[in-house]
Structures are given as C-alpha cells and as structure tokens.
Write a protein that holds these residues in place. Sequence first.
Motif, mmCIF file in Angstrom:
data_model
loop_
_atom_site.group_PDB
_atom_site.id
_atom_site.type_symbol
_atom_site.label_atom_id
_atom_site.label_comp_id
_atom_site.label_asym_id
_atom_site.label_seq_id
_atom_site.Cartn_x
_atom_site.Cartn_y
_atom_site.Cartn_z
ATOM 1 N N PHE A 257 0.768 -1.234 0.000
ATOM 2 C CA PHE A 257 0.000 0.000 0.000
ATOM 3 C C PHE A 257 0.804 1.292 0.000
ATOM 4 N N ARG A 258 2.005 1.294 0.594
ATOM 5 C CA ARG A 258 2.713 2.557 0.710
ATOM 6 C C ARG A 258 4.202 2.310 0.906
ATOM 7 N N LYS A 259 4.971 3.344 0.761
ATOM 8 C CA LYS A 259 6.408 3.241 0.985
ATOM 9 C C LYS A 259 6.700 3.363 2.475
ATOM 10 N N ASP A 260 7.757 2.707 2.899
ATOM 11 C CA ASP A 260 8.128 2.699 4.305
ATOM 12 C C ASP A 260 8.999 3.916 4.615
ATOM 13 N N LYS A 261 8.368 4.965 5.148
ATOM 14 C CA LYS A 261 9.096 6.198 5.449
ATOM 15 C C LYS A 261 10.129 5.971 6.547
ATOM 16 N N ASN A 262 9.777 5.153 7.540
ATOM 17 C CA ASN A 262 10.705 4.918 8.639
ATOM 18 C C ASN A 262 11.959 4.200 8.155
ATOM 19 N N ARG A 263 11.770 3.211 7.270
ATOM 20 C CA ARG A 263 12.929 2.474 6.774
ATOM 21 C C ARG A 263 13.829 3.382 5.938
ATOM 22 N N ARG A 264 13.216 4.255 5.165
ATOM 23 C CA ARG A 264 14.020 5.196 4.369
ATOM 24 C C ARG A 264 14.792 6.144 5.283
ATOM 25 N N ARG A 265 14.148 6.535 6.394
ATOM 26 C CA ARG A 265 14.830 7.419 7.346
ATOM 27 C C ARG A 265 16.039 6.717 7.960
ATOM 28 N N ILE A 266 15.852 5.435 8.340
ATOM 29 C CA ILE A 266 16.956 4.669 8.923
ATOM 30 C C ILE A 266 18.089 4.513 7.918
ATOM 31 N N ALA A 267 17.735 4.270 6.649
ATOM 32 C CA ALA A 267 18.749 4.142 5.606
ATOM 33 C C ALA A 267 19.527 5.442 5.434
ATOM 34 N N GLU A 268 18.837 6.577 5.561
ATOM 35 C CA GLU A 268 19.507 7.873 5.451
ATOM 36 C C GLU A 268 20.485 8.076 6.607
ATOM 37 N N LEU A 269 20.085 7.651 7.800
ATOM 38 C CA LEU A 269 20.973 7.781 8.965
ATOM 39 C C LEU A 269 22.206 6.893 8.817
ATOM 40 N N ALA A 270 22.023 5.743 8.171
ATOM 41 C CA ALA A 270 23.145 4.813 7.997
ATOM 42 C C ALA A 270 24.081 5.227 6.866
ATOM 43 N N LYS A 271 23.587 6.055 5.957
ATOM 44 C CA LYS A 271 24.294 6.349 4.711
ATOM 45 C C LYS A 271 25.736 6.845 4.889
ATOM 46 N N PRO A 272 26.043 7.702 5.882
ATOM 47 C CA PRO A 272 27.455 8.114 6.025
ATOM 48 C C PRO A 272 28.398 6.948 6.320
ATOM 49 N N TYR A 273 27.844 5.829 6.797
ATOM 50 C CA TYR A 273 28.670 4.686 7.183
ATOM 51 C C TYR A 273 28.459 3.473 6.266
ATOM 52 N N LEU A 274 27.227 3.316 5.775
ATOM 53 C CA LEU A 274 26.887 2.169 4.930
ATOM 54 C C LEU A 274 25.783 2.611 3.982
ATOM 55 N N ASN A 275 26.113 2.786 2.719
ATOM 56 C CA ASN A 275 25.158 3.399 1.793
ATOM 57 C C ASN A 275 24.651 2.446 0.716
ATOM 58 N N TYR A 276 24.697 1.133 0.990
ATOM 59 C CA TYR A 276 24.118 0.197 0.033
ATOM 60 C C TYR A 276 23.551 -1.011 0.789
ATOM 61 N N PHE A 277 22.611 -1.690 0.145
ATOM 62 C CA PHE A 277 21.923 -2.826 0.745
ATOM 63 C C PHE A 277 22.863 -4.020 0.838
ATOM 64 N N VAL A 278 22.980 -4.590 2.039
ATOM 65 C CA VAL A 278 23.870 -5.738 2.241
ATOM 66 C C VAL A 278 23.099 -6.990 2.633
ATOM 67 N N GLY A 279 21.761 -6.905 2.584
ATOM 68 C CA GLY A 279 20.942 -8.047 2.959
ATOM 69 C C GLY A 279 20.528 -7.999 4.410
ATOM 70 N N GLY A 280 19.510 -8.790 4.750
ATOM 71 C CA GLY A 280 19.042 -8.874 6.126
ATOM 72 C C GLY A 280 18.747 -7.518 6.724
ATOM 73 N N HIS A 281 19.229 -7.291 7.948
ATOM 74 C CA HIS A 281 19.026 -6.025 8.647
ATOM 75 C C HIS A 281 20.339 -5.289 8.868
ATOM 76 N N GLY A 282 21.313 -5.523 7.965
ATOM 77 C CA GLY A 282 22.628 -4.892 8.121
ATOM 78 C C GLY A 282 22.565 -3.382 8.130
ATOM 79 N N VAL A 283 21.879 -2.789 7.157
ATOM 80 C CA VAL A 283 21.756 -1.328 7.098
ATOM 81 C C VAL A 283 20.981 -0.816 8.303
#
Length: 365
Positions: A257-283
């Motif tokens: 139904f919709r995009k996950d805003k919280n997950r995108r926010r978490i990915a943005e916070l991780a980006k300075p340290y890890l900016n690509y998908f590594v599987g599972g819950h790594g990011v």
Amino acid sequence: MKVTFPHMGTMSIPVKTLLTELGLDVIVPPAITKKTLDLGVKYSPEFACLPLKLNIGNYIESLEKGADTIIMGGGVGPCRFGYYGEVQKDILNDLGYNFNMIIFEPIQGHWKEFYKSLKMLLGNISIMKIKTAWEQAWVKAKAVDHINRLTNQLRPYLVNRKEATKLYNQGLTMIDNANNIDETRKATDKIETRLNSLEQVQGYTPLKVGLVGEIYVLLEPFTNLHIEEKLGELGVLVDKSVYLTDWIEEHLYISIFRKDKNRRRIAELAKPYLNYFVGGHGVESVGEAVLYSQKNFDGVVHLGPFTCMPEIIAQSILPTVSKDLDIPILSLSVDEHTGEAGYITRLEAFVDLLARKDKKKEKII
C-alpha cells in the motif's frame, strides 16, 4: 493437512490463531529447548547460521508430532534466509520425513508465487474468511508486542523486577488463549493494569540501552539468552529496534500500500557509514544505532548469528559509529557454542561501563 511453522519469539501466538481461523489443523512446535538446538545442530551444515539450525529442530519436533505440511517464509537479497526453505526441505527429505513445504516468497515482485502458495495452503476460501482470520491474528500480534514494550519500560523501575517477567509470561498465555478480538483486548488491558500496579522505586533513573541486529536473534529469547530480561533486571530500560508487527507491516502492508518512510529514514541515517543494501538487517543495524544516539540512549547492544554476513558487515562499521557519536556499542554473536556465563559477564561489564560514563557526564554537567 496438519500444518506447522518455525518459532520466532512470540510469533506462534498470532500465527496459530491465523491458521486455526482459516480452518487448518495446526501443530505448534514445542517451545525451543536444548533438545531443539541439538537436533538442528546434528542435521544442519556446520557453518549454517543459528536460526536455520533451530528451524530444523522445530520442524523435526513438529513432524514427530504428526505435522505433514511446513509453512516457511522466503527472502531476497544477499542474506542466506532466501535459501532456507530449499536447504531445510532437502535436509528433512534426506532424513526420511514425508511432508509438503509451502514457501511464501516476499510479495514485492513475487505476486504469482505468493498467490500460488496461498492457493496450495487454503484452496478455495472466501476473502471474508481470510479477512476475519487476519484481523484476529493481527490484534494478537499487536497485543504481544504491546505488553513486551511495556514490560521492558517498567522492569528497571520495579522493586521486584522478576515480577514483571512473571506477569509478562502470564499475559502471553492469556492472549494466546483468547478466543476473539474482545477477549484479546480484555486480556491485554488486564495485564497492563497489573504491570502498572507493581511497586516502583521512587526517584530511580535507569540507563537506556537499544537493541539492534538480525531479527530472529532480536525476537527469539532462546537465541539471545533472554537479554531483555537480563538487562532489565540489571536496572536497564531496554528498547528493541524491531518488533514482529514492525516486520509484518514493512513486508506486507507497506510493500502493498505505501512506501516505508521509517525504513528510508533509517537508511539515510546509515548512509554516512553504509550506503548500500547488504541483505538482512545490516543497514538497519547501523542506522538504528545512529538513531539511538540521537535519542540520547546510553548504549547499544548489537546482536547477530555467528557467520551472518549482513551483521558481520554492520559489526565492522559500528565501532566507527560508536567513536563518532560517543555512544558505547557492544556486539554479540551467538551460535550453539555461546555460553551463558560469559555472555552475562559481558553484559554486566557493559552496564558497568555505561554507569561509569553516566556518572562522569553528571559531574561535567
């Protein structure tokens, strides 16, 4: 058809309700014990991660109780979870078990496979019956997560901290035994009232610790050696980064139904340290650690199965996060060889470190 599924924390409570309401004969695996682990270790590849081994143990115990159909989730990406179903099926076939395995692949991009699996499990069933069953299961899933959060928030403030764990377990039983939505809500309210009525220590300010890491280890107390309970009894307020309902919303509701805003926010916070998908819950492990720092938590405990590639990547990055943001982070890997005594010692040492750091901060202020 007698269906079973693997354990993962309190997941069995809503899943049993869902499958039963759909008219299926459900065999819930026995609670995970050392016997379950020993079975999984005996018949699984040595370097398979702990969740796969425990799943195998769950399945063997359920098949021995008469189950003939196994329901398993699928996965995508670098994490080995996507291979679990096929690997487990081969292991059990080699052991001589006769059964069907129905694997539900993630809905994103797999609509046909998901529908095929659903049809195989349910046959011709009305949408209304599916809706009613889902609603009852969802209310139970929300209920068990709610009392888990509440127990973790209250436990460090209590005079008798073990009493919170006792009431929490009673609450799980009451919710499990509830026959409808109304009974589930009444059971939840009753346990919440009892928890809130427990005697509290006046003027106590607990340390706050966030838990991040791989979802199975975070949610299954057997694998994390009841870390929420142990930290709480040390006087620590514990907050988990992932709950069962969060995971369901992320992979079902949000994917549809919709995009996950919280997950995108978490990915943005991780980006300075890890900016690509590594599987599972790594990011997420990296991003949530950053978020806990922003929320002024005193520390973070990072949990993952030994040999888990996404969490190994996160573990290698978290020391930099810890140094940059001045938040202590303890990484713990678990497998069948993890000893409880050493595990508890590390937790106690970590809590002592946080307490000393907190006292130094108070003096500076």
